[in-house]
Structure formats: structure tokens, C-alpha cells
Design a protein around this motif. Structure first.
Motif, mmCIF file in Angstrom:
data_model
loop_
_atom_site.group_PDB
_atom_site.id
_atom_site.type_symbol
_atom_site.label_atom_id
_atom_site.label_comp_id
_atom_site.label_asym_id
_atom_site.label_seq_id
_atom_site.Cartn_x
_atom_site.Cartn_y
_atom_site.Cartn_z
ATOM 1 N N THR A 25 0.808 -1.222 0.000
ATOM 2 C CA THR A 25 0.000 0.000 0.000
ATOM 3 C C THR A 25 0.837 1.267 0.000
ATOM 4 O O THR A 25 0.378 2.299 -0.477
ATOM 5 C CB THR A 25 -0.948 0.025 1.210
ATOM 6 N N TRP A 26 2.066 1.238 0.510
ATOM 7 C CA TRP A 26 2.881 2.450 0.556
ATOM 8 C C TRP A 26 3.228 2.952 -0.839
ATOM 9 O O TRP A 26 3.509 4.127 -1.020
ATOM 10 C CB TRP A 26 4.142 2.243 1.400
ATOM 11 N N ILE A 27 3.177 2.074 -1.827
ATOM 12 C CA ILE A 27 3.467 2.498 -3.200
ATOM 13 C C ILE A 27 2.351 3.391 -3.737
ATOM 14 O O ILE A 27 2.595 4.313 -4.505
ATOM 15 C CB ILE A 27 3.671 1.265 -4.112
ATOM 16 N N TYR A 28 1.138 3.152 -3.309
ATOM 17 C CA TYR A 28 -0.012 3.863 -3.858
ATOM 18 C C TYR A 28 -0.400 5.097 -3.053
ATOM 19 O O TYR A 28 -1.406 5.718 -3.332
ATOM 20 C CB TYR A 28 -1.205 2.908 -3.943
ATOM 21 N N ARG A 29 0.386 5.469 -2.059
ATOM 22 C CA ARG A 29 0.051 6.614 -1.216
ATOM 23 C C ARG A 29 0.728 7.915 -1.643
ATOM 24 O O ARG A 29 0.372 8.968 -1.128
ATOM 25 C CB ARG A 29 0.423 6.322 0.229
ATOM 26 N N SER A 30 1.684 7.865 -2.552
ATOM 27 C CA SER A 30 2.365 9.102 -2.965
ATOM 28 C C SER A 30 1.437 9.953 -3.832
ATOM 29 O O SER A 30 0.441 9.472 -4.373
ATOM 30 C CB SER A 30 3.644 8.774 -3.734
ATOM 31 N N ARG A 31 1.774 11.225 -3.960
ATOM 32 C CA ARG A 31 0.936 12.138 -4.756
ATOM 33 C C ARG A 31 0.810 11.673 -6.202
ATOM 34 O O ARG A 31 -0.265 11.715 -6.785
ATOM 35 C CB ARG A 31 1.534 13.546 -4.742
ATOM 36 N N ARG A 32 1.915 11.272 -6.785
ATOM 37 C CA ARG A 32 1.885 10.841 -8.192
ATOM 38 C C ARG A 32 1.069 9.574 -8.369
ATOM 39 O O ARG A 32 0.361 9.410 -9.358
ATOM 40 C CB ARG A 32 3.298 10.639 -8.701
ATOM 41 N N SER A 33 1.182 8.668 -7.427
ATOM 42 C CA SER A 33 0.437 7.412 -7.526
ATOM 43 C C SER A 33 -1.056 7.608 -7.322
ATOM 44 O O SER A 33 -1.856 6.899 -7.926
ATOM 45 C CB SER A 33 0.958 6.412 -6.500
ATOM 46 N N ILE A 36 -2.876 8.196 -10.513
ATOM 47 C CA ILE A 36 -3.017 6.978 -11.320
ATOM 48 C C ILE A 36 -4.084 6.077 -10.721
ATOM 49 O O ILE A 36 -4.905 5.502 -11.445
ATOM 50 C CB ILE A 36 -1.661 6.251 -11.439
ATOM 51 N N VAL A 37 -4.109 5.961 -9.393
ATOM 52 C CA VAL A 37 -5.122 5.131 -8.725
ATOM 53 C C VAL A 37 -6.514 5.705 -8.950
ATOM 54 O O VAL A 37 -7.462 4.963 -9.225
ATOM 55 C CB VAL A 37 -4.814 4.999 -7.217
ATOM 56 N N SER A 38 -6.647 7.037 -8.901
ATOM 57 C CA SER A 38 -7.977 7.619 -9.115
ATOM 58 C C SER A 38 -8.426 7.479 -10.566
ATOM 59 O O SER A 38 -9.617 7.372 -10.832
ATOM 60 C CB SER A 38 -7.986 9.088 -8.690
ATOM 61 N N THR A 39 -7.484 7.453 -11.489
ATOM 62 C CA THR A 39 -7.829 7.313 -12.900
ATOM 63 C C THR A 39 -8.128 5.864 -13.276
ATOM 64 O O THR A 39 -9.132 5.582 -13.943
ATOM 65 C CB THR A 39 -6.687 7.828 -13.796
ATOM 66 N N LEU A 40 -7.276 4.945 -12.840
ATOM 67 C CA LEU A 40 -7.386 3.545 -13.267
ATOM 68 C C LEU A 40 -8.057 2.646 -12.243
ATOM 69 O O LEU A 40 -8.392 1.508 -12.554
ATOM 70 C CB LEU A 40 -5.989 2.988 -13.566
ATOM 71 N N GLY A 41 -8.221 3.122 -11.022
ATOM 72 C CA GLY A 41 -8.679 2.258 -9.939
ATOM 73 C C GLY A 41 -7.490 1.485 -9.388
ATOM 74 O O GLY A 41 -6.415 1.442 -9.993
ATOM 75 N N LEU A 42 -7.656 0.859 -8.243
ATOM 76 C CA LEU A 42 -6.540 0.159 -7.613
ATOM 77 C C LEU A 42 -6.062 -1.021 -8.446
ATOM 78 O O LEU A 42 -4.860 -1.218 -8.631
ATOM 79 C CB LEU A 42 -6.917 -0.306 -6.204
ATOM 80 N N SER A 43 -6.978 -1.789 -8.984
ATOM 81 C CA SER A 43 -6.584 -2.943 -9.799
ATOM 82 C C SER A 43 -5.865 -2.499 -11.066
ATOM 83 O O SER A 43 -4.851 -3.089 -11.462
ATOM 84 C CB SER A 43 -7.801 -3.784 -10.169
ATOM 85 N N GLY A 44 -6.368 -1.457 -11.702
ATOM 86 C CA GLY A 44 -5.721 -0.937 -12.903
ATOM 87 C C GLY A 44 -4.354 -0.365 -12.601
ATOM 88 O O GLY A 44 -3.407 -0.530 -13.384
ATOM 89 N N ALA A 45 -4.223 0.301 -11.456
ATOM 90 C CA ALA A 45 -2.932 0.857 -11.065
ATOM 91 C C ALA A 45 -1.932 -0.257 -10.779
ATOM 92 O O ALA A 45 -0.756 -0.141 -11.129
ATOM 93 C CB ALA A 45 -3.091 1.750 -9.842
ATOM 94 N N ARG A 46 -2.392 -1.331 -10.172
ATOM 95 C CA ARG A 46 -1.499 -2.467 -9.915
ATOM 96 C C ARG A 46 -1.011 -3.074 -11.223
ATOM 97 O O ARG A 46 0.172 -3.409 -11.357
ATOM 98 C CB ARG A 46 -2.208 -3.515 -9.078
ATOM 99 N N ILE A 47 -1.895 -3.210 -12.197
ATOM 100 C CA ILE A 47 -1.494 -3.731 -13.506
ATOM 101 C C ILE A 47 -0.523 -2.770 -14.176
ATOM 102 O O ILE A 47 0.503 -3.185 -14.730
ATOM 103 C CB ILE A 47 -2.736 -3.984 -14.395
#
Length: 70
Positions: A25-33, A36-47
Motif C-alpha cells: 500500500t505504501w506504493i499507492y500513497r504518494s501524490r503521483r500514484s 493513477i489510482v484515481s484514474t485507473l482504480g486500484l486494480s488498474g494501477a497495480r497492472i
């Protein structure tokens, strides 16, 4: 010196790939991430991050092997 850079890029790609696979989860907490998470969703961001990590690893290995040398 250049080989060290390729190894560091490989390590960064490996961390990115593992973070996507293991859902760190720490990878998805940065501003830049977060964008990407809001655009692609968590699953899309992981891919997305898995593909980026894999691409970094492939490019660094090919560079170490001299595929991109002139």
C-alpha cells in the motif's frame, strides 16, 4: 559506471513489480500514484505498475547485454 545504473534501474523495476504483485500500500500513497489510482482504480494501477516494473527490468537487462549499443 553505466552498469551500476542499469542494475539500479533493474532493482527499481523489481521493487515496482513486487509492490504491484504483493499489493504494497505504501506504493499507492504518494501524490503521483494517487492520480493513477484515481484514474485507473486500484486494480488498474497495480497492472500499470506491474507493466512499468517489468519494462524497467527488461530494458535494464537488455542494456546490460549490450543490445542497445551502437
Amino acid at each position: 559506471m553505466t552498469n551500476i545504473l542499469y542494475v539500479l534501474i533493474f532493482i527499481g523495476g523489481l521493487i515496482t513489480l513486487l509492490g504491484a504483485i504483493l499489493n504494497w500500500t505504501w506504493i499507492y500513497r504518494s501524490r503521483r500514484s494517487k492520480s493513477i489510482v484515481s484514474t485507473l482504480g486500484l486494480s488498474g494501477a497495480r497492472i500499470f505498475y506491474a507493466l512499468v516494473g517489468l519494462a524497467l527490468m527488461i530494458v535494464s537487462v537488455l542494456s546490460l547485454l549490450g543490445v542497445f549499443d551502437s
